[in-house]
Design a protein around this motif. Structure first.
Motif, PDB file in Angstrom:
ATOM      1  N   UNK A  23       0.844  -1.185   0.000  1.00 45.19           N
ATOM      2  CA  UNK A  23       0.000   0.000   0.000  1.00 45.19           C
ATOM      3  C   UNK A  23       0.882   1.238   0.000  1.00 45.19           C
ATOM      4  N   UNK A  24       0.572   2.155  -0.894  1.00 46.39           N
ATOM      5  CA  UNK A  24       1.351   3.388  -0.930  1.00 46.39           C
ATOM      6  C   UNK A  24       0.554   4.505  -0.275  1.00 46.39           C
ATOM      7  N   UNK A  25       1.283   5.404   0.292  1.00 48.11           N
ATOM      8  CA  UNK A  25       0.666   6.553   0.941  1.00 48.11           C
ATOM      9  C   UNK A  25       1.132   7.802   0.222  1.00 48.11           C
ATOM     10  N   UNK A  26       0.203   8.597  -0.234  1.00 49.69           N
ATOM     11  CA  UNK A  26       0.537   9.852  -0.894  1.00 49.69           C
ATOM     12  C   UNK A  26       0.473  10.943   0.150  1.00 49.69           C
ATOM     13  N   UNK A  27       1.586  11.593   0.339  1.00 50.95           N
ATOM     14  CA  UNK A  27       1.649  12.676   1.313  1.00 50.95           C
ATOM     15  C   UNK A  27       1.528  13.995   0.564  1.00 50.95           C
ATOM     16  N   UNK A  28       0.416  14.689   0.726  1.00 45.88           N
ATOM     17  CA  UNK A  28       0.233  15.967   0.041  1.00 45.88           C
ATOM     18  C   UNK A  28       1.284  16.978   0.484  1.00 45.88           C
ATOM     19  N   UNK A  29       1.649  17.840  -0.437  1.00 44.25           N
ATOM     20  CA  UNK A  29       2.692  18.813  -0.178  1.00 44.25           C
ATOM     21  C   UNK A  29       2.126  20.229  -0.282  1.00 44.25           C
ATOM     22  N   UNK A  30       1.376  20.628   0.748  1.00 42.15           N
ATOM     23  CA  UNK A  30       0.921  22.014   0.841  1.00 42.15           C
ATOM     24  C   UNK A  30       0.774  22.365   2.308  1.00 42.15           C
ATOM     25  N   UNK A  31       0.944  23.643   2.631  1.00 42.83           N
ATOM     26  CA  UNK A  31       1.027  24.039   4.033  1.00 42.83           C
ATOM     27  C   UNK A  31      -0.067  24.994   4.477  1.00 42.83           C
ATOM     28  N   UNK A  32      -0.882  25.468   3.549  1.00 43.04           N
ATOM     29  CA  UNK A  32      -1.964  26.385   3.898  1.00 43.04           C
ATOM     30  C   UNK A  32      -3.294  25.802   3.456  1.00 43.04           C
ATOM     31  N   UNK A  33      -4.331  26.155   4.175  1.00 40.62           N
ATOM     32  CA  UNK A  33      -5.670  25.727   3.782  1.00 40.62           C
ATOM     33  C   UNK A  33      -6.026  26.291   2.419  1.00 40.62           C
ATOM     34  N   UNK A  34      -6.762  25.531   1.659  1.00 39.24           N
ATOM     35  CA  UNK A  34      -7.252  25.987   0.362  1.00 39.24           C
ATOM     36  C   UNK A  34      -8.690  26.447   0.572  1.00 39.24           C
ATOM     37  N   UNK A  35      -8.936  27.701   0.289  1.00 36.58           N
ATOM     38  CA  UNK A  35     -10.275  28.272   0.451  1.00 36.58           C
ATOM     39  C   UNK A  35     -10.697  28.839  -0.892  1.00 36.58           C
ATOM     40  N   UNK A  36     -11.803  28.337  -1.409  1.00 35.77           N
ATOM     41  CA  UNK A  36     -12.313  28.794  -2.697  1.00 35.77           C
ATOM     42  C   UNK A  36     -13.721  29.332  -2.473  1.00 35.77           C
ATOM     43  N   UNK A  37     -13.889  30.593  -2.695  1.00 33.31           N
ATOM     44  CA  UNK A  37     -15.211  31.211  -2.593  1.00 33.31           C
ATOM     45  C   UNK A  37     -15.983  30.925  -3.876  1.00 33.31           C
ATOM     46  N   UNK A  38     -17.237  30.605  -3.750  1.00 35.19           N
ATOM     47  CA  UNK A  38     -18.061  30.270  -4.903  1.00 35.19           C
ATOM     48  C   UNK A  38     -17.984  31.347  -5.981  1.00 35.19           C
ATOM     49  N   UNK A  39     -18.040  32.592  -5.578  1.00 36.77           N
ATOM     50  CA  UNK A  39     -18.030  33.703  -6.533  1.00 36.77           C
ATOM     51  C   UNK A  39     -16.703  33.808  -7.279  1.00 36.77           C
ATOM     52  N   UNK A  40     -15.644  33.237  -6.715  1.00 32.93           N
ATOM     53  CA  UNK A  40     -14.322  33.326  -7.334  1.00 32.93           C
ATOM     54  C   UNK A  40     -13.985  32.129  -8.215  1.00 32.93           C
ATOM     55  N   UNK A  41     -14.762  31.074  -8.148  1.00 33.12           N
ATOM     56  CA  UNK A  41     -14.467  29.858  -8.912  1.00 33.12           C
ATOM     57  C   UNK A  41     -14.748  30.084 -10.399  1.00 33.12           C
ATOM     58  N   UNK A  42     -13.860  29.587 -11.232  1.00 30.33           N
ATOM     59  CA  UNK A  42     -14.057  29.659 -12.678  1.00 30.33           C
ATOM     60  C   UNK A  42     -15.195  28.718 -13.071  1.00 30.33           C
ATOM     61  N   UNK A  43     -16.072  29.192 -13.936  1.00 27.34           N
ATOM     62  CA  UNK A  43     -17.197  28.380 -14.402  1.00 27.34           C
ATOM     63  C   UNK A  43     -17.000  28.091 -15.887  1.00 27.34           C
ATOM     64  N   UNK A  44     -17.060  26.804 -16.222  1.00 26.30           N
ATOM     65  CA  UNK A  44     -16.906  26.342 -17.598  1.00 26.30           C
ATOM     66  C   UNK A  44     -18.273  25.866 -18.085  1.00 26.30           C
ATOM     67  N   UNK A  45     -18.630  26.224 -19.310  1.00 29.17           N
ATOM     68  CA  UNK A  45     -19.879  25.776 -19.901  1.00 29.17           C
ATOM     69  C   UNK A  45     -21.041  26.663 -19.520  1.00 29.17           C
ATOM     70  N   UNK A  46     -22.202  26.244 -19.974  1.00 28.95           N
ATOM     71  CA  UNK A  46     -23.458  26.944 -19.664  1.00 28.95           C
ATOM     72  C   UNK A  46     -24.563  25.893 -19.660  1.00 28.95           C
TER      73      UNK A  46
END
Length: 168
Positions: A1-24
């Motif tokens: 079994x392999x374990x993937x250790x993520x490499x980031x140190x800050x929380x990821x916060x995405x506000x709905x209004x800031x998210x890119x929207x693709x399509x319609x």
């Protein structure tokens, strides 16, 4: 079994209004967090399908699992050879290598949170799909990028029969 250790140190916060929207409508994809933002832990997007719209054709990911959490509505999901109907609050997790697809159930809307783990850079994949939809590149161009996005398209008689059987 392999374990993937993520490499980031800050929380990821995405506000709905800031998210890119693709399509319609009837199919929109809200790009939330890509692999590069989460140190490889995951990629996530929110897909909204209206009136029985198709989401993704049958495909597989060789190196990632894909999670579908139903925020609202009703969807059909191909999992291997069987089609599962998922409703608000339901969770479906597809392991690496298993063919899958998804669409809003016939006549229904579906709002789905999708998470791929470990993460794969997927935002450019969705932008590529948008370019296909706009006629800027042909659908065959997806064959050239399957390996980049770990998305390999397949034929599925079971999925095609299910989608033909139930009118949209």
């Amino acid at each position: 079994m392999s374990l993937i250790v993520p490499d980031f140190t800050s929380s990821v916060i995405v506000r709905s209004a800031d998210a890119e929207v693709i399509g319609r409508a009837p199919t929109t994809v809200r790009l939330l967090a890509d692999s590069s933002q989460t140190g490889g832990a995951l990629s996530t997007q929110r897909v909204t399908l209206a009136g029985g719209a198709d989401g993704a054709r049958p495909h597989r990911h060789d190196n990632s699992a894909e999670m579908f959490f139903m925020l609202d509505g009703e969807a059909q999901l191909l999992s291997g050879d069987r089609t599962v109907t998922a409703e608000r609050g339901d969770l479906v997790i597809v392991p690496p290598g298993l063919p899958h697809a998804f669409a809003a159930a016939p006549g229904a809307d579906a709002d789905i949170l999708i998470v791929i783990t470990p993460g794969v850079e997927r935002f450019e994949y969705f932008r590529h799909l948008q370019r296909i939809g706009l006629g800027e590149v042909g659908p065959e161009s997806l064959l050239e990028v399957q390996e980049i996005y770990d998305t390999y398209f397949l034929e599925s008689a079971a999925w095609d029969a299910e989608r033909r059987r139930t009118p949209k």
